[in-house]
Design an enzyme around this catalytic site. Sequence first.
Site, PDB file in Angstrom:
ATOM      1  N   ASP A   4       0.911  -1.272   0.050  1.00 30.72           N
ATOM      2  CA  ASP A   4       0.043  -0.078   0.045  1.00 30.72           C
ATOM      3  C   ASP A   4       0.901   1.191  -0.084  1.00 30.72           C
ATOM      4  O   ASP A   4       2.199   1.225   0.273  1.00 30.72           O
ATOM      5  CB  ASP A   4      -0.729  -0.045   1.358  1.00 30.72           C
ATOM      6  CG  ASP A   4      -2.183   1.005   1.056  1.00 30.72           C
ATOM      7  OD1 ASP A   4      -2.914   1.050   1.828  1.00 30.72           O
ATOM      8  OD2 ASP A   4      -2.279   1.409  -0.028  1.00 30.72           O
ATOM      9  N   ASP A  35      -8.027  -7.519   0.258  1.00 34.40           N
ATOM     10  CA  ASP A  35      -7.026  -7.670   1.531  1.00 34.40           C
ATOM     11  C   ASP A  35      -7.748  -7.514   2.881  1.00 34.40           C
ATOM     12  O   ASP A  35      -8.542  -6.467   2.538  1.00 34.40           O
ATOM     13  CB  ASP A  35      -5.727  -6.938   1.406  1.00 34.40           C
ATOM     14  CG  ASP A  35      -6.020  -5.473   1.841  1.00 34.40           C
ATOM     15  OD1 ASP A  35      -6.704  -4.647   1.171  1.00 34.40           O
ATOM     16  OD2 ASP A  35      -5.797  -5.282   3.091  1.00 34.40           O
ATOM     17  N   CYS A  44     -12.435 -29.132   7.935  1.00 34.29           N
ATOM     18  CA  CYS A  44     -10.918 -28.532   7.558  1.00 34.29           C
ATOM     19  C   CYS A  44     -10.027 -29.375   7.702  1.00 34.29           C
ATOM     20  O   CYS A  44      -9.720 -30.000   8.813  1.00 34.29           O
ATOM     21  CB  CYS A  44     -10.999 -27.460   8.437  1.00 34.29           C
ATOM     22  SG  CYS A  44      -9.664 -25.959   8.311  1.00 34.29           S
ATOM     23  N   CYS A  47      -6.672 -28.010   7.904  1.00 40.69           N
ATOM     24  CA  CYS A  47      -5.607 -26.995   8.131  1.00 40.69           C
ATOM     25  C   CYS A  47      -4.930 -28.091   9.614  1.00 40.69           C
ATOM     26  O   CYS A  47      -5.573 -28.636  10.161  1.00 40.69           O
ATOM     27  CB  CYS A  47      -6.137 -25.899   8.632  1.00 40.69           C
ATOM     28  SG  CYS A  47      -6.614 -25.586  10.225  1.00 40.69           S
ATOM     29  N   CYS A  95      -7.093 -27.805  12.749  1.00 43.51           N
ATOM     30  CA  CYS A  95      -8.186 -28.653  12.643  1.00 43.51           C
ATOM     31  C   CYS A  95      -7.933 -30.180  12.552  1.00 43.51           C
ATOM     32  O   CYS A  95      -8.643 -31.014  12.791  1.00 43.51           O
ATOM     33  CB  CYS A  95      -9.084 -28.445  11.434  1.00 43.51           C
ATOM     34  SG  CYS A  95     -10.017 -26.819  11.790  1.00 43.51           S
ATOM     35  N   HIS A 115      -5.369 -21.210  10.797  1.00 42.11           N
ATOM     36  CA  HIS A 115      -6.853 -21.886  10.295  1.00 42.11           C
ATOM     37  C   HIS A 115      -7.561 -20.838   9.606  1.00 42.11           C
ATOM     38  O   HIS A 115      -8.154 -21.048   8.580  1.00 42.11           O
ATOM     39  CB  HIS A 115      -7.712 -22.290  11.509  1.00 42.11           C
ATOM     40  CG  HIS A 115      -9.031 -22.263  11.164  1.00 42.11           C
ATOM     41  ND1 HIS A 115      -9.423 -23.697  10.471  1.00 42.11           N
ATOM     42  CD2 HIS A 115      -9.875 -21.563  11.364  1.00 42.11           C
ATOM     43  CE1 HIS A 115     -10.709 -23.500  10.652  1.00 42.11           C
ATOM     44  NE2 HIS A 115     -11.071 -22.293  10.953  1.00 42.11           N
TER      45      HIS A 115
HETATM   46  C1  LIG Z   1      -9.784  -1.728   6.488  1.00 43.68           C
HETATM   47  N1  LIG Z   1     -10.389  -1.001   5.351  1.00 43.68           N
HETATM   48  C2  LIG Z   1     -10.005  -0.274   4.718  1.00 43.68           C
HETATM   49  N2  LIG Z   1      -8.453  -0.468   4.531  1.00 43.68           N
HETATM   50  C3  LIG Z   1      -8.175   0.444   3.363  1.00 43.68           C
HETATM   51  C4  LIG Z   1      -7.015   0.792   3.086  1.00 43.68           C
HETATM   52  C5  LIG Z   1      -5.678   0.116   3.433  1.00 43.68           C
HETATM   53  C6  LIG Z   1      -5.441  -1.227   3.105  1.00 43.68           C
HETATM   54  C7  LIG Z   1      -4.128  -1.374   4.205  1.00 43.68           C
HETATM   55  O1  LIG Z   1      -4.820  -1.773   5.535  1.00 43.68           O
HETATM   56  C8  LIG Z   1      -4.020  -2.024   6.508  1.00 43.68           C
HETATM   57  O2  LIG Z   1      -3.256  -0.810   6.733  1.00 43.68           O
HETATM   58  C9  LIG Z   1      -4.264   0.226   7.588  1.00 43.68           C
HETATM   59  C10 LIG Z   1      -3.033  -3.020   6.281  1.00 43.68           C
HETATM   60  O3  LIG Z   1      -2.165  -3.199   7.101  1.00 43.68           O
HETATM   61  C11 LIG Z   1      -2.557  -3.420   8.456  1.00 43.68           C
HETATM   62  C12 LIG Z   1      -2.525  -2.996   4.828  1.00 43.68           C
HETATM   63  O4  LIG Z   1      -1.615  -4.079   4.512  1.00 43.68           O
HETATM   64  C13 LIG Z   1      -0.377  -3.885   4.108  1.00 43.68           C
HETATM   65  C14 LIG Z   1      -3.439  -2.772   3.719  1.00 43.68           C
HETATM   66  O5  LIG Z   1      -2.705  -2.283   2.487  1.00 43.68           O
HETATM   67  C15 LIG Z   1      -3.404  -2.638   1.396  1.00 43.68           C
HETATM   68  C16 LIG Z   1      -6.815   1.665   1.984  1.00 43.68           C
HETATM   69  N3  LIG Z   1      -5.532   2.042   1.384  1.00 43.68           N
HETATM   70  C17 LIG Z   1      -5.486   3.144   0.463  1.00 43.68           C
HETATM   71  N4  LIG Z   1      -4.420   3.507  -0.023  1.00 43.68           N
HETATM   72  N5  LIG Z   1      -6.572   3.691   0.065  1.00 43.68           N
HETATM   73  C18 LIG Z   1      -7.821   3.354   0.198  1.00 43.68           C
HETATM   74  O6  LIG Z   1      -8.775   3.957  -0.038  1.00 43.68           O
HETATM   75  C19 LIG Z   1      -7.880   2.608   1.496  1.00 43.68           C
HETATM   76  C20 LIG Z   1      -9.307   1.997   1.737  1.00 43.68           C
HETATM   77  C21 LIG Z   1      -9.268   1.140   3.051  1.00 43.68           C
HETATM   78  N6  LIG Z   1     -10.396   0.510   3.453  1.00 43.68           N
END
Ligand SMILES: CNc1nc2c(CC[C@H]3O[C@H](OC)[C@H](OC)[C@@H](OC)[C@@H]3OC)c3nc(N)[nH]c(=O)c3cc2[nH]1
Length: 373
Positions: free
Chosen positions: A93, A267, A305, A307, A310, A336
């Site tokens: 991200d 994700d 399951c 895994c 389980c 799991h």
């Molecule tokens: C939960 N609802 C949620 N998460 C949004 C994330 C972050 C995803 C991010 O959510 C955690 O970061 C906080 C994760 O780390 C704990 C990141 O994984 C590495 C993950 O990165 C893709 C968004 N990221 C961007 N750049 N733009 C978005 O509009 C956006 C919307 C989201 N809604």
Amino acid sequence: MSAAFSFALTATDGAARSGVISTPRGEIRTPAFMPVGTAATVKAMMPESVRATGADILLGNTYHLMLRPTAERIARLGGLHRFMNWERPILTDSGGFQVMSLAELRKLTEEGVTFRSHIDGSRHRLTPERSMEIQKLLGSDIVMCFDECPALPADDKRVAESMRLSMRWAARSKEAFGDRPGHALFGIQQGGVTQELRAESAEALRAIGFDGYAIGGLAVGEGQEAMFGVLDYAPGMLPEDKPRYLMGVGKPDDIVGAVARGVDMMDCVLPSRSGRTGQAFTRRGTVNIKNARHANDPRPLDEDCTCPACRNYSRAYLHHVFRAQEIISSMLLTWHNLHYFQEIMGGMRAAIAEGRFAAWQAAFHAGRAEGDI
Ligand SMILES: CNc1nc2c(CC[C@H]3O[C@H](OC)[C@H](OC)[C@@H](OC)[C@@H]3OC)c3nc(N)[nH]c(=O)c3cc2[nH]1
């Protein structure tokens, strides 16, 4: 192994699609669930265990890694894949979302965001250009544009202004990303829950041109009904021949509903975070292992399951090690949950390929009970 980045749709069933993303580091079967490996680790899991659950790709995080151990140090050590011993694809991200949700003393301008680290209070600045530089130093295969994701509820004027800033930042991200064969840059659609703003954002991103398109700005408290309302039209606004990535989603029924509406990648921290808080997701519903009712139960979490948790452990044992705060509790419940999320994805990929997604979706919902099972 392909030298380039490409996406091939292999089947559709209603709005649902299945396909394959080819990258120099391996293929990603879609629809895909991507485990979150924020600080260069999927918490409580060895990389080989993450792979054993069926994951083709995992996530890293610009915000966290730029603060600790810094992207420059990871680059000096050979990049994030080598650093964390995961040689398959990694998506990172861009840091914008995390800055707004984690950092202190944030200041947002047209240029970017300045903030203080939530770890040691040091001052930092993130711009589209710096975010691209960090993701390049990390060596991630799929890079996300630097964007701003407004917290909901927000009025239309605020959502429109934020979306338009993100579109200007998307153009700067593309410019800074440059031409990097084998690496992909994904644009992120914003626009809240307003169809006209979502359409304007989709058009802006198409005009710039990306290797994939994320649906951002959701799963920020709007609730499943409002999210599905947006997903009833937003995926169709994006180029049909490119992957569509819904960020931050979600619970098992969110994921199924999103795939039914044309989403290819997702994700969420839920399976791993819940693994550490004693919540196990199964095809029959959720098990809160800390409840006393599991203390003497010799059955596994889920008889069907396969895994390691389980196959080899009882609910009584999982209840015990959770209560005793033993490290193996997080290991087994995380494994799991990730295994189960990948099983959902594998089931949907097969169902879409065979034209029986509706039946699969009905069976998925029929088997589930509410509450602690
Ligand atoms: C939960 N609802 C949620 N998460 C949004 C994330 C972050 C995803 C991010 O959510 C955690 O970061 C906080 C994760 O780390 C704990 C990141 O994984 C590495 C993950 O990165 C893709 C968004 N990221 C961007 N750049 N733009 C978005 O509009 C956006 C919307 C989201 N809604």
